[in-house]
Write a protein that holds these residues in place. Structure first.
Motif, PDB file in Angstrom:
ATOM      1  N   VAL A 162      36.159  49.599  34.328  1.00 29.43           N
ATOM      2  CA  VAL A 162      38.230  48.936  35.113  1.00 29.43           C
ATOM      3  C   VAL A 162      38.351  48.180  35.449  1.00 29.43           C
ATOM      4  CG1 VAL A 162      39.991  49.851  36.457  1.00 29.43           C
ATOM      5  CG2 VAL A 162      39.070  51.216  34.821  1.00 29.43           C
ATOM      6  N   LEU A 163      36.193  47.714  37.036  1.00 28.79           N
ATOM      7  CA  LEU A 163      36.585  46.645  37.517  1.00 28.79           C
ATOM      8  C   LEU A 163      36.926  45.557  36.762  1.00 28.79           C
ATOM      9  CD1 LEU A 163      36.523  45.563  40.249  1.00 28.79           C
ATOM     10  CD2 LEU A 163      33.852  45.668  40.387  1.00 28.79           C
ATOM     11  N   THR A 164      35.385  45.110  35.887  1.00 34.11           N
ATOM     12  CA  THR A 164      35.051  44.827  34.667  1.00 34.11           C
ATOM     13  C   THR A 164      36.238  43.710  34.919  1.00 34.11           C
ATOM     14  OG1 THR A 164      33.053  44.307  34.056  1.00 34.11           O
ATOM     15  CG2 THR A 164      34.218  43.203  32.646  1.00 34.11           C
ATOM     16  N   GLY A 165      37.460  44.619  34.098  1.00 39.26           N
ATOM     17  CA  GLY A 165      39.035  44.566  33.235  1.00 39.26           C
ATOM     18  C   GLY A 165      39.469  43.676  34.499  1.00 39.26           C
ATOM     19  N   VAL A 166      39.635  44.204  35.287  1.00 39.21           N
ATOM     20  CA  VAL A 166      40.197  43.906  36.509  1.00 39.21           C
ATOM     21  C   VAL A 166      39.740  42.053  37.260  1.00 39.21           C
ATOM     22  CG1 VAL A 166      41.217  43.456  38.688  1.00 39.21           C
ATOM     23  CG2 VAL A 166      40.879  45.720  37.425  1.00 39.21           C
ATOM     24  N   ILE A 167      38.583  42.252  36.626  1.00 39.67           N
ATOM     25  CA  ILE A 167      38.266  40.263  37.227  1.00 39.67           C
ATOM     26  C   ILE A 167      38.729  39.426  35.789  1.00 39.67           C
ATOM     27  CG2 ILE A 167      36.286  39.201  37.793  1.00 39.67           C
ATOM     28  CD1 ILE A 167      34.576  41.989  39.403  1.00 39.67           C
ATOM     29  N   VAL A 168      38.775  39.579  35.222  1.00 37.53           N
ATOM     30  CA  VAL A 168      38.409  38.872  33.497  1.00 37.53           C
ATOM     31  C   VAL A 168      39.621  38.746  33.565  1.00 37.53           C
ATOM     32  CG1 VAL A 168      38.815  40.934  31.962  1.00 37.53           C
ATOM     33  CG2 VAL A 168      37.668  38.267  31.121  1.00 37.53           C
ATOM     34  N   GLY A 169      40.969  39.870  33.586  1.00 35.93           N
ATOM     35  CA  GLY A 169      41.992  39.638  34.010  1.00 35.93           C
ATOM     36  C   GLY A 169      43.061  38.243  34.731  1.00 35.93           C
ATOM     37  N   LEU A 170      42.159  38.436  36.285  1.00 36.51           N
ATOM     38  CA  LEU A 170      42.270  37.218  36.495  1.00 36.51           C
ATOM     39  C   LEU A 170      41.544  35.858  36.370  1.00 36.51           C
ATOM     40  CD1 LEU A 170      42.020  39.738  40.382  1.00 36.51           C
ATOM     41  CD2 LEU A 170      44.069  38.867  39.272  1.00 36.51           C
ATOM     42  N   LEU A 171      40.584  36.375  36.423  1.00 38.28           N
ATOM     43  CA  LEU A 171      40.696  34.560  35.730  1.00 38.28           C
ATOM     44  C   LEU A 171      41.385  34.009  34.611  1.00 38.28           C
ATOM     45  CD1 LEU A 171      36.410  35.754  35.131  1.00 38.28           C
ATOM     46  CD2 LEU A 171      36.912  34.035  37.012  1.00 38.28           C
ATOM     47  N   ALA A 172      41.727  35.117  33.767  1.00 42.66           N
ATOM     48  CA  ALA A 172      42.487  34.275  32.774  1.00 42.66           C
ATOM     49  C   ALA A 172      43.441  33.464  32.843  1.00 42.66           C
ATOM     50  CB  ALA A 172      42.734  35.742  31.421  1.00 42.66           C
ATOM     51  N   GLN A 173      44.407  33.845  34.187  1.00 42.52           N
ATOM     52  CA  GLN A 173      44.984  33.957  34.541  1.00 42.52           C
ATOM     53  C   GLN A 173      45.171  32.383  35.673  1.00 42.52           C
ATOM     54  OE1 GLN A 173      47.651  37.181  36.503  1.00 42.52           O
ATOM     55  NE2 GLN A 173      45.912  38.509  35.977  1.00 42.52           N
ATOM     56  N   GLY A 174      43.748  32.276  35.652  1.00 44.00           N
ATOM     57  CA  GLY A 174      43.332  30.974  36.136  1.00 44.00           C
ATOM     58  C   GLY A 174      42.471  31.171  37.530  1.00 44.00           C
ATOM     59  N   TYR A 175      42.149  32.079  38.202  1.00 41.18           N
ATOM     60  CA  TYR A 175      41.892  32.298  39.509  1.00 41.18           C
ATOM     61  C   TYR A 175      40.146  31.761  39.740  1.00 41.18           C
ATOM     62  CZ  TYR A 175      45.336  35.155  41.172  1.00 41.18           C
ATOM     63  OH  TYR A 175      46.703  36.488  42.295  1.00 41.18           O
ATOM     64  N   GLU A 176      40.058  30.846  40.202  1.00 39.65           N
ATOM     65  CA  GLU A 176      38.595  30.633  40.163  1.00 39.65           C
ATOM     66  C   GLU A 176      37.598  31.445  40.273  1.00 39.65           C
ATOM     67  OE1 GLU A 176      37.417  27.397  40.256  1.00 39.65           O
ATOM     68  OE2 GLU A 176      39.787  26.859  39.691  1.00 39.65           O
ATOM     69  N   PRO A 177      36.378  31.786  40.258  1.00 39.56           N
ATOM     70  CA  PRO A 177      35.195  32.868  39.930  1.00 39.56           C
ATOM     71  C   PRO A 177      35.501  33.358  41.671  1.00 39.56           C
ATOM     72  CG  PRO A 177      34.554  31.656  38.832  1.00 39.56           C
ATOM     73  CD  PRO A 177      35.676  30.509  38.937  1.00 39.56           C
ATOM     74  N   ARG A 178      35.242  32.932  42.218  1.00 38.48           N
ATOM     75  CA  ARG A 178      34.732  33.653  43.693  1.00 38.48           C
ATOM     76  C   ARG A 178      36.764  34.768  44.035  1.00 38.48           C
ATOM     77  NH1 ARG A 178      34.020  32.004  49.742  1.00 38.48           N
ATOM     78  NH2 ARG A 178      35.957  31.272  49.784  1.00 38.48           N
ATOM     79  N   GLU A 179      37.207  33.336  43.903  1.00 34.72           N
ATOM     80  CA  GLU A 179      38.157  34.404  44.554  1.00 34.72           C
ATOM     81  C   GLU A 179      39.542  35.754  43.247  1.00 34.72           C
ATOM     82  OE1 GLU A 179      38.461  30.874  44.092  1.00 34.72           O
ATOM     83  OE2 GLU A 179      38.100  31.625  46.657  1.00 34.72           O
ATOM     84  N   ALA A 180      38.859  35.368  42.116  1.00 32.53           N
ATOM     85  CA  ALA A 180      39.114  36.885  41.066  1.00 32.53           C
ATOM     86  C   ALA A 180      38.179  37.881  41.535  1.00 32.53           C
ATOM     87  CB  ALA A 180      38.656  35.875  39.473  1.00 32.53           C
ATOM     88  N   ALA A 181      36.579  37.595  41.636  1.00 33.62           N
ATOM     89  CA  ALA A 181      35.610  38.661  42.206  1.00 33.62           C
ATOM     90  C   ALA A 181      35.913  39.919  43.919  1.00 33.62           C
ATOM     91  CB  ALA A 181      34.467  37.875  42.644  1.00 33.62           C
ATOM     92  N   LEU A 182      36.392  38.146  44.468  1.00 37.66           N
ATOM     93  CA  LEU A 182      36.579  39.105  45.544  1.00 37.66           C
ATOM     94  C   LEU A 182      38.187  39.929  45.292  1.00 37.66           C
ATOM     95  CD1 LEU A 182      36.272  36.306  47.983  1.00 37.66           C
ATOM     96  CD2 LEU A 182      35.121  38.097  48.112  1.00 37.66           C
ATOM     97  N   LEU A 183      38.713  38.984  45.185  1.00 38.20           N
ATOM     98  CA  LEU A 183      40.814  39.552  44.787  1.00 38.20           C
ATOM     99  C   LEU A 183      40.192  41.340  43.556  1.00 38.20           C
ATOM    100  CD1 LEU A 183      43.663  40.122  45.507  1.00 38.20           C
ATOM    101  CD2 LEU A 183      44.241  38.081  43.436  1.00 38.20           C
ATOM    102  N   GLY A 184      39.569  40.956  42.566  1.00 36.92           N
ATOM    103  CA  GLY A 184      39.511  41.994  41.615  1.00 36.92           C
ATOM    104  C   GLY A 184      38.937  43.287  42.287  1.00 36.92           C
ATOM    105  N   VAL A 185      37.961  42.580  42.817  1.00 34.43           N
ATOM    106  CA  VAL A 185      36.921  44.132  44.020  1.00 34.43           C
ATOM    107  C   VAL A 185      38.241  44.067  44.683  1.00 34.43           C
ATOM    108  CG1 VAL A 185      35.561  44.315  45.741  1.00 34.43           C
ATOM    109  CG2 VAL A 185      34.856  43.624  43.805  1.00 34.43           C
ATOM    110  N   THR A 186      38.511  43.752  45.521  1.00 35.50           N
ATOM    111  CA  THR A 186      39.769  44.286  46.585  1.00 35.50           C
ATOM    112  C   THR A 186      40.908  44.807  46.022  1.00 35.50           C
ATOM    113  OG1 THR A 186      39.537  42.658  48.003  1.00 35.50           O
ATOM    114  CG2 THR A 186      41.204  44.028  48.470  1.00 35.50           C
TER     115      THR A 186
END
Length: 286
Positions: free
Chosen positions: A219-243
């Motif tokens: 689930v976490l992997t899916g959330v993070i890649v979904g954020l990356l696809a929307q244009g989040y930078e990797p660090r922001e996608a990781a931080l936001l996805g984890v939260t």
């Protein structure tokens, strides 16, 4: 190393507004390579979470025998069938995608091992920047073939649990080239790409023991890649996805109790996690 806490106020500052006139193309196309035959659940969990995180389109690369399971379980996804009936065996052209996740449940067959390396080379040599999340068996394969770590792009997000992380370190792989999501309670994100802050560790204060269940990492992997696809930078996608993942886990546990949460419950409570961050953002800007 600087240490910070990813509280909901900080995480809300990372959340992008969603344009009212957007369409599915606006919100990106994620590719998920996951789930050998017998592990289709990994691709189902990752794909559902990716969609719930706001990605416009999601393609799952799957072996042919997983077709019916995915078509029924996640009718919203596009399927790209591997030539193999049972496992990931061929690299994929990435020109149509905005972000890639690879690893959950792919197994470690000889063909999959070689296909992973070839896929990394495709990503590395592509003229298109396509951010990458690596999890589970993808990391296990790298730990067995440490020279291939050089072919993983800098800034890739890796999401190992404690055992996978130990195997990577024991193989002598320099994890500081990556954005490392150290899964556990608490989850800590290590980022060597912190701008003026330099190398930084970010501790997530949310989450609970109810999330210690099979599939939670998918689930976490899916959330993070979904954020990356929307244009989040990797660090922001990781931080936001984890939260978001942790807040959704807390909401699921409030509803169901720590003993009864399963991974798909975390996905189903992502809307509450997004609402909490949106409310924090609105309060901060009031």
């Amino acid at each position: 190393m600087m240490e910070r806490t990813i509280d909901s106020i900080f995480a809300s500052s990372l959340l992008k507004s969603r344009p009212e006139d957007g369409h599915k193309g606006t919100f990106g196309h994620a590719l998920i390579i996951a789930g050998q035959y017998g592990m289709a659940g990994a691709s189902v969990l990752a794909a559902r979470a990716c969609l719930r995180s706001g990605a416009g389109k999601v393609t799952v690369c799957c072996p042919q025998k997983n077709n019916d399971i995915l078509q029924i379980s996640v009718p919203e996804v596009i399927l790209r069938h591997d030539t193999s009936t049972t496992h990931f065996s061929q690299p994929i052209d990435i020109s149509a995608y905005d972000a890639i996740a690879i690893g959950p449940g792919i197994g470690t067959s000889a063909e999959t091992v070689q296909a992973l390396h070839e896929q990394l080379l495709v990503i590395k040599n592509s003229a298109k920047r396509c951010p990458l999340v690596m999890d589970a068996d993808a990391l296990n394969i790298i730990s067995q073939n440490p020279s291939w770590a050089a072919d993983i792009p800098d800034g890739t997000i890796i999401t190992p649990h404690k055992g996978e992380q130990k195997r990577l370190r024991d193989a002598g792989i320099n994890l500081k080239r990556f954005i490392l999501v150290d899964k556990g309670h608490p989850t800590i994100v290590y980022s060597p790409f912190g701008g003026e802050e330099g190398e930084t560790s970010f501790l997530c204060p949310y989450g609970n023991s109810g999330m210690a269940t099979a599939g939670s990492g998918d689930v976490l992997t899916g959330v993070i890649v979904g954020l990356l696809a929307q244009g989040y930078e990797p660090r922001e996608a990781a931080l936001l996805g984890v939260t978001l993942h942790a807040l959704a886990g807390d909401a699921a546990t409030t509803a169901l109790g720590t003993h009864s949460v399963i991974a798909s419950d975390i996905t189903e409570h992502l809307p509450q996690a997004f609402d909490r961050l949106k409310n924090e953002n609105e309060n901060e800007n009031f």
